[in-house]
Design an enzyme around this catalytic site. Structure first.
Site, mmCIF file in Angstrom:
data_model
loop_
_atom_site.group_PDB
_atom_site.id
_atom_site.type_symbol
_atom_site.label_atom_id
_atom_site.label_comp_id
_atom_site.label_asym_id
_atom_site.label_seq_id
_atom_site.Cartn_x
_atom_site.Cartn_y
_atom_site.Cartn_z
ATOM 1 N N TYR A 100 0.753 -1.300 0.076
ATOM 2 C CA TYR A 100 -0.043 -0.048 -0.370
ATOM 3 C C TYR A 100 0.478 1.186 0.243
ATOM 4 C CZ TYR A 100 -2.835 4.025 1.950
ATOM 5 O OH TYR A 100 -3.064 4.794 2.043
ATOM 6 N N HIS A 154 -2.093 16.481 -1.088
ATOM 7 C CA HIS A 154 -3.159 16.529 0.196
ATOM 8 C C HIS A 154 -2.971 18.084 1.554
ATOM 9 C CE1 HIS A 154 -3.611 12.492 -0.573
ATOM 10 N NE2 HIS A 154 -3.255 11.657 0.705
ATOM 11 N N ASN A 158 1.839 10.634 7.039
ATOM 12 C CA ASN A 158 1.033 9.405 6.976
ATOM 13 C C ASN A 158 1.683 9.319 8.825
ATOM 14 O OD1 ASN A 158 -1.063 7.317 7.010
ATOM 15 N ND2 ASN A 158 -0.036 6.301 7.074
ATOM 16 N N TYR A 199 -17.107 25.475 48.551
ATOM 17 C CA TYR A 199 -15.847 24.702 48.296
ATOM 18 C C TYR A 199 -14.931 25.323 47.012
ATOM 19 C CZ TYR A 199 -20.190 21.854 48.523
ATOM 20 O OH TYR A 199 -21.319 20.490 49.154
ATOM 21 N N ARG A 215 -12.393 24.642 50.291
ATOM 22 C CA ARG A 215 -12.421 23.878 50.936
ATOM 23 C C ARG A 215 -11.651 22.245 49.867
ATOM 24 N NH1 ARG A 215 -17.770 21.582 52.854
ATOM 25 N NH2 ARG A 215 -18.662 23.570 52.580
ATOM 26 N N PHE A 253 -1.559 4.392 12.607
ATOM 27 C CA PHE A 253 -1.352 5.744 12.192
ATOM 28 C C PHE A 253 -2.812 6.066 13.108
ATOM 29 C CE2 PHE A 253 -4.240 3.801 8.654
ATOM 30 C CZ PHE A 253 -5.262 3.368 9.048
ATOM 31 N N GLU A 278 -12.208 5.412 5.414
ATOM 32 C CA GLU A 278 -11.872 5.727 5.823
ATOM 33 C C GLU A 278 -13.533 5.672 6.776
ATOM 34 O OE1 GLU A 278 -9.692 8.830 4.976
ATOM 35 O OE2 GLU A 278 -7.977 7.405 4.448
#
Length: 514
Positions: free
Chosen positions: A61, A91, A200, A283, A286, A334, A419
């Site tokens: 791949y 990309h 990647n 609070y 405390r 990945f 994906e």
């Protein structure tokens, strides 16, 4: 434990696991990067395996195949380099405001750390150019929005390596090829798998998460310091921090917070004077050990996971050596869900710290609770004092609360549904990274109000540590008499929170805090 990343000037990769301090030293403070012989040997061996796989035309791949639904279509060796360049160009599609220089440097460093483990097949020439960009302060210009995982920003980051895109040089954005030439550097031609390995994996998510972990741990320590000063200011009782009480809950972080507050306030005349002033406090005073402790547990757990990821191989395929040969293992290393879930958790933890801090600030400026002049102004009515900084703290807290919706539970399928769930980890870590800055300001406002409250009671002596913090604050922000522009004051104190000065001031007096 206080860290000292800014004191590290050089980091050598390859002979052991990089530490968080070393990582931050490079990303934030410009420490130089070098490679050990072992690093170079691992990278070259892995590269040799990839080239062998290509020569033998093995079905791998992203090396000899395309992407998406055509993962079984074999690409010729002659087209392998074109494929890698196309990966980068296609990309590089993130948009919007650019990532900060330190974030880009963190991701570049993570590329060197991850790919340098010798399981990815990236060449030493490519990794050396990334190192040279870091060492020459040539930082890729990277739009920071529009990524479901990491691909878009990382592709923009790789563009300068092939002579495309732009880089930051001394605060200016310039053409990458020109900047490389000006520094005696040349672009590379990406070989098989290199466009894939560089875009990647978990590089972006982990790099940003390391900065997040470093800052969140320190901010949580500052929260203890701010709380201690507020406890003094509000005449709180130290009884709620009794060590015996903390043993009843089996959470070590709770006991550690209580111990920190006791040490910070050791020797305080104010604490002794008001020990029995109330049966118990509100609070926000405390419950400091319980709330701070719970937040610290989450932050510490997140740091553990992030350090584990820092030592991991987050690539696909993984080039695994076997004797004289090797095998390409395709999987999903990945994916960044481990880190993403922790980043979401850190946002919640920091929001808890902001929530209780803002409430202490409100009590200090509210004369109905503080027993001090309204809004800590010596001349209230004519002056607004610190009325509006409390608004700022409240607004920042609400922004953090709105950001507490976990990013990791969301998903939109991509790549033609190949994906089908996405980690959304990039959003998780970038969101968390931004929230640290908001927490710095919330804590800074609390410290600013606590310093003013102490100044309004000059006859009551605080502890040596609290006095040291007030002196540090007063070195950049004078006591308020009449209204003035408070914006610069708040930024200056937030800067002291962020750079570790507040912690250093206390630890100079009491030693390392827990």
């Amino acid at each position: 434990m206080t860290t000292h990343a800014k004191n590290i000037t050089e980091v050598t990769l390859g002979d052991g696991q990089i530490t968080i301090d070393e990582f931050v030293a490079v990303a934030r403070h410009g420490a130089r990067v070098s490679f050990s012989d072992a690093y170079v040997d691992r990278v070259r061996h892995s590269r040799g395996l990839i080239e062998r796989f290509l020569d033998e035309n093995r079905l791998i791949y992203g090396v000899t195949t395309g992407f998406g639904d055509n993962v079984t279509e074999v690409i010729s060796p002659a087209d392998a380099a074109t494929l890698q360049r196309n990966i980068v160009l296609s990309h590089a599609v993130s948009v919007g405001e650019p990532l900060s220089v330190e974030v880009v440097r963190a991701i570049e460093l993570m590329m060197l750390v991850g790919l340098g483990q010798g399981y990815s097949g990236t060449s030493i020439e490519v990794l050396s150019l990334i190192r040279d960009l870091l060492n020459n302060r040539l930082t890729p210009y990277v739009p920071g929005e529009g990524s479901v995982g990491y691909l878009g920003p990382e592709a923009h980051m790789v563009m300068p390596l092939i002579g495309e895109g732009r880089v930051w040089v001394d605060g200016e954005v310039v053409d990458a090829r020109t900047a490389l030439a000006d520094h005696g550097l040349e672009p590379v031609v990406l070989g098989c798998t290199e466009g894939l390995t560089l875009t990647n994996g978990t590089h972006s998510v982990t790099g940003i998460a390391v900065l997040l972990a470093y800052d969140a741990v320190r901010a949580a320590t500052v929260a203890d310091i701010a709380a201690a000063l507020s406890l003094e200011s509000l005449k709180g009782t130290i009884k709620a921090f009794d060590a015996r009480l903390q043993t009843m809950k089996k959470h070590p972080e709770q006991a550690a917070v209580a111990a920190n507050v006791r040490r910070i306030l050791d020797g305080s005349d104010i604490v002794e004077k008001y020990r029995d002033y109330r049966v118990q406090d509100t609070y926000s005073l405390r419950a400091i050990p319980q709330m701070h402790g719970g937040a610290k547990r989450a932050i510490n757990d997140a740091q553990t996971v992030i350090v584990e990821e820092l030592a991991s191989v987050g690539d696909n395929p993984v080039i695994f050596p076997e004797g004289d040969d090797g095998i390409a293992l395709m999987g999903a290393n990945f994916d960044s869900t481990f880190v993403a879930i922790q980043a979401d958790l850190v946002v919640n933890a920091m929001t808890v710290l902001a929530k209780i801090s803002e409430r202490r600030t409100d009590r200090m400026v509210n004369s109905a609770f503080s027993e001090m002049p309204a809004f800590l102004s010596p001349v209230p009515g004519l002056n607004n004092g610190y009325m509006i900084p409390q608004y700022t703290a409240a607004a920042l807290y609400m922004e953090m609360k709105a950001a507490s919706m976990p990013a990791t539970v969301d998903s939109v399928p991509t790549s033609a549904n190949q994906e089908d769930p996405v980690s959304n980890a990039y959003l998780a870590v970038t969101k968390a990274y931004r929230m640290v800055g908001k927490l710095h300001h919330v804590l800074g406002i609390e410290l600013m109000c606590a310093a003013q409250a102490h100044d309004l009671r000059p006859d009551e002596a605080g502890s040596a540590a609290s006095r040291r913090v007030r002196e540090l604050i007063r070195s950049v922000v004078p006591t308020v008499t009449d209204d003035r522009f408070f914006g610069d004051d708040m930024e200056a104190i937030a800067g002291q929170v962020a750079d570790g000065s507040i912690i250093a001031a206390v630890e100079d007096v009491v030693g390392a805090l827990e």
